[in-house]
Structure formats: C-alpha cells, structure tokens
Design an enzyme around this catalytic site. Structure first.
Site, PDB file in Angstrom:
ATOM      1  CE1 TYR A   8      13.157  34.633   0.446  1.00  0.00           C
ATOM      2  CE2 TYR A   8      13.564  35.773   2.521  1.00  0.00           C
ATOM      3  CZ  TYR A   8      13.923  34.821   1.591  1.00  0.00           C
ATOM      4  OH  TYR A   8      15.047  34.057   1.795  1.00  0.00           O
ATOM      5  CB  CYS A   9       7.511  41.094  -2.021  1.00  0.00           C
ATOM      6  SG  CYS A   9       8.455  41.255  -3.546  1.00  0.00           S
ATOM      7  CG  PHE A  10       5.220  36.047  -0.805  1.00  0.00           C
ATOM      8  CD1 PHE A  10       5.781  34.843  -1.224  1.00  0.00           C
ATOM      9  CD2 PHE A  10       5.716  36.643   0.351  1.00  0.00           C
ATOM     10  CE1 PHE A  10       6.810  34.251  -0.504  1.00  0.00           C
ATOM     11  CE2 PHE A  10       6.749  36.061   1.072  1.00  0.00           C
ATOM     12  CZ  PHE A  10       7.290  34.863   0.644  1.00  0.00           C
ATOM     13  CB  VAL A 187       9.857  39.278  -6.218  1.00  0.00           C
ATOM     14  CG1 VAL A 187      11.102  40.047  -6.639  1.00  0.00           C
ATOM     15  CG2 VAL A 187       8.913  39.106  -7.401  1.00  0.00           C
TER      16      VAL A 187
END
Length: 414
Positions: A8-10, A187
């Site tokens: 996960y990336c933010f 994402v």
C-alpha cells in the site's frame, strides 16, 4: 498466476495534511525472508554513450543523474520506493491484470522507480521518464529472487512532489495516469484509475478495442477495461483511516497507518511481510527541506522510522547496506538464482534478535518496544524543529543524525 504482494502507498495534500505539508507513505510487502536495504547514490555525470546495468538488462545512460535515496530489495538494482534531491518520491505496486505480465527479462517495475528518481526533477518529469522507457524497453522479469518459478506482474506507481502527484498504471507498454493536487489517495494492488485520465498511451484505447475489452460505445474506464473481473473495486482501508483524520494528518498519522495490522496495511502473513516502510514530508514552502523516514527493516510496528535529509557536498553511505557479492552474485549469473546468499545487514540481524525477544518474553518485549518508540520520537521531534526553524542545515549534523539513529538501533538491539 501468482498473487501480487499486498502493498500500500498513500499521499495526503494540504489542507488534509497539516502545516502545508504533502505527506507520502509506503509499505513494501515482499517474500518474508527477503532483505531490504536503504542506499544513497549521489548525483553523477556520466560519459556519453555509456550504459547502465539494471536488474536484468542494460540501457543507455543519461548525461546526468540526480542524487537519490532508496529502500530496495538487496538482490536487485531497482527499488520499491525512494526519493531524490528535488523532492520527488516514487512507490511501486505490483498488480495483476487481465493481461499477463511478460516473463521475458526487461525492466522491472522497481528498476523504473529508480530510473524515474535518477532522471526526473519533478513528478511529471519522472512519469515521462518511466513511460518513455516502457515504450522503448518494455517491462518484465522475475519480481522475486526465486529460481524455481517466475513471478511476473504489471506495475502501478505513485509519483509525488511538493505540488502534485501522479498515479501511473501500466499494462505492458500501455498506460494511463491520473493527476491530483488535493485530497488523499491510496494505491494498492488493484487498478484504481477509472474515467479521470489526465495522460495516456496514444494507442491505449485502440489496443483495448483490438482485444475485445472495450467497444467504444461507452465511456472508457481504465480499471474496468483492464482489471480481472471485479478486481477494480476499492481495496484500501488505510485510506478510510486517513480520511477520518482530514485536516490533522502528520508524519505520525502516516506512520500509525503503516503500522496498522488490523486494517491489513501492515502485512504479516504466511507468504508476505512488510519488509520495509517509508514516510516522506514534502513542504509546499520550497525553502523548507523535504524529510524522508525509512525503517530499513521488516514490520513497521516493530521498527524505527529514521530521518534522512538531502544535503549538499556530503558523501553519505548508510550503514544498512547488505554485503556486496559483485560479479559472483547469483543475480548476475546465467542461469540465475541457483543459489541464494545471505544478504542480511547488521541492522537486519539486530532486528531479528529483537523480534525473538518480543515474541518470547512479553514483559521484556514491552520494554524494548517502549525504548524503540522513544528513540523514534526523538528523531521526529528533531526533524520538526528543522522544518520550523528555517535555518540553513549543517550537513555534518544531518549526517550524524542519520548515522546515530542506525548505530543506536544496532547497539541497542545487540
């Protein structure tokens, strides 16, 4: 078809994030026993017509590359995530789509992260670098150091600078990208670009039509067209957590999200583990430095986020690097991966010891975690002072802070 590791990336933009800061975060889920390292590569000028050896293939080098800091699996050339001296951050996500990824050796998604950082001074420049290299060289190759099976994936990227972010999602050489300058974005391992497409491969829609995936008689929705069945449905509970804290998001907020195992953002499964994490703060005020926090070790719930700042005229080589195997490295041999060397660095070994203590002795484990978090808090407070002081940075002090965090962590766990 192999399942993509659930990473996960933010990114959160002001005013969702406090104090005029863009806050970026990424958890890298990889095979449980894979070692990740933090490495710094200074800016460089290269000879004309020289080549650069990526993980599987060599490509033309550019005249000048930017200084970068990466969190990367120790066996490959590219990186899961990182930043450059201009305040550009990139994270990669492996994705499975209705079109299988190529097994041929080409550029890995992680190679493209590094190349984008080395060659792009803005988020948009980095995006342009990545898509042009995709067009020229394609993507493909084994994502894992595993000679028994070829694990291949398509790639998605979150590319961020002080002013904007781009979500780039790729299908072979085809791609679509969405730009954002406000709000919160997550994402993960599913396509997320839908009908808001701000840039795309010129043949993307005709390719979809040629495959019978889109007829042209309705609005083009990238994730619906290229996802497997219903995989385009939202997948990120971490975004919900950030949205509940709109207006108050800080570095600590992002760290807390990355440490959350209940939501699934912090991965600890039989197959995969969050092997490293990053949080970056990018002040929209260009006079303040960008600050990048790396764990360099598995499981952010049991790791310390250590601060890194780019400074001029300093040759910094972080001490989290794995042993170098040079030309004898199995990744450089043909056929590949017939053996798997021990790539554990000193910080990784120290964390293995700490994990054993935490799991075997509850009381001592609690004391250990409390001391770890206190050490991290000191680093976060020191960085907050730097952001608010507006005084020129002393390169020696910045380097000492990074080294001190790593050295203290190693000595403490030993």
């Amino acid at each position: 078809m192999a399942a993509a590791p659930p990473s996960y990336c933010f990114v959160a933009f002001p005013p969702c994030a406090k104090d005029g800061l863009v806050v970026f975060g990424k958890n890298s889920a990889r095979p449980r026993d894979e070692v990740q390292e933090v490495v710094y590569i200074p800016a460089a000028v290269h000879e004309s017509e020289s080549k650069v050896e990526c993980t599987y293939i060599a490509i033309d080098q550019v005249q000048k590359t930017h200084a970068i800091v990466l969190s990367k699996p120790a066996w490959l050339w590219g990186a899961e995530m990182g930043a450059n001296e201009h305040g550009v951050c990139i994270a990669n996500e492996a994705i499975v789509t209705r079109e299988p990824a190529a097994e041929r050796e080409a550029l890995l998604g992680m190679d493209l992260v590094r190349l984008g950082l080395e060659r792009g001074a803005t988020a948009k420049e980095a995006l342009d670098v990545i898509v042009s290299l995709l067009e020229e060289h394609g993507q493909g190759g084994n994502y894992y150091e595993d000679g028994n099976f070829c694990h291949t994936f398509q790639s998605a990227y979150l590319i961020v600078d002080r002013e904007e972010a781009w979500v780039l999602e790729t299908i072979g050489k085809y791609w679509a990208a969405e730009k954002m300058t406000e709000g919160i974005k997550c994402v993960c391992n599913q396509l997320s670009v839908t009908t808001k497409i701000d840039a795309e491969h010129p043949e993307l829609r005709s390719y979809a039509e040629s495959q019978g995936w889109w007829t042209g008689d309705k609005e083009f929705n990238f994730s619906e067209v290229f996802s497997q069945e219903d995989d385009h449905i939202g997948c990120c509970s971490g975004k919900d957590s950030l949205e509940k804290q709109e207006g108050t998001i800080t570095v600590q907020t992002m760290i807390n999200v990355l440490r959350d195992k209940a939501s699934g953002v912090c991965v600890d499964s039989e197959s995969f583990l969050t092997t490293a994490s990053i949080v970056s703060v990018l002040p929209q005020n260009g006079t303040s430095p960008c600050i990048h926090y790396f764990t360099g070790t598995p499981d952010p719930s049991r790791s310390i986020f250590k601060p890194f700042i780019f400074v001029d005229d300093v040759k910094l080589v972080p001490k989290t690097q794995s042993p170098s195997f040079g030309e004898d490295d199995p990744v450089r041999k043909e056929p590949r991966f017939l053996e798997k060397p021990d790539r554990r660095h000193e910080l990784y070994k120290a964390h293995e010891w700490a994990r054993a203590i935490i799991e075997s002795d509850q009381d001592q484990g609690h004391k250990l975690m409390a001391t770890m978090l206190d050490l991290e808090k000191q680093g976060l407070e020191a960085m907050e002072d730097i952001l608010t002081s507006f005084e020129p940075l002393d390169p020696a002090e910045v380097v000492d802070l990074f080294y001190d965090c790593v050295d203290t962590e190693i000595k403490f766990f030993k």
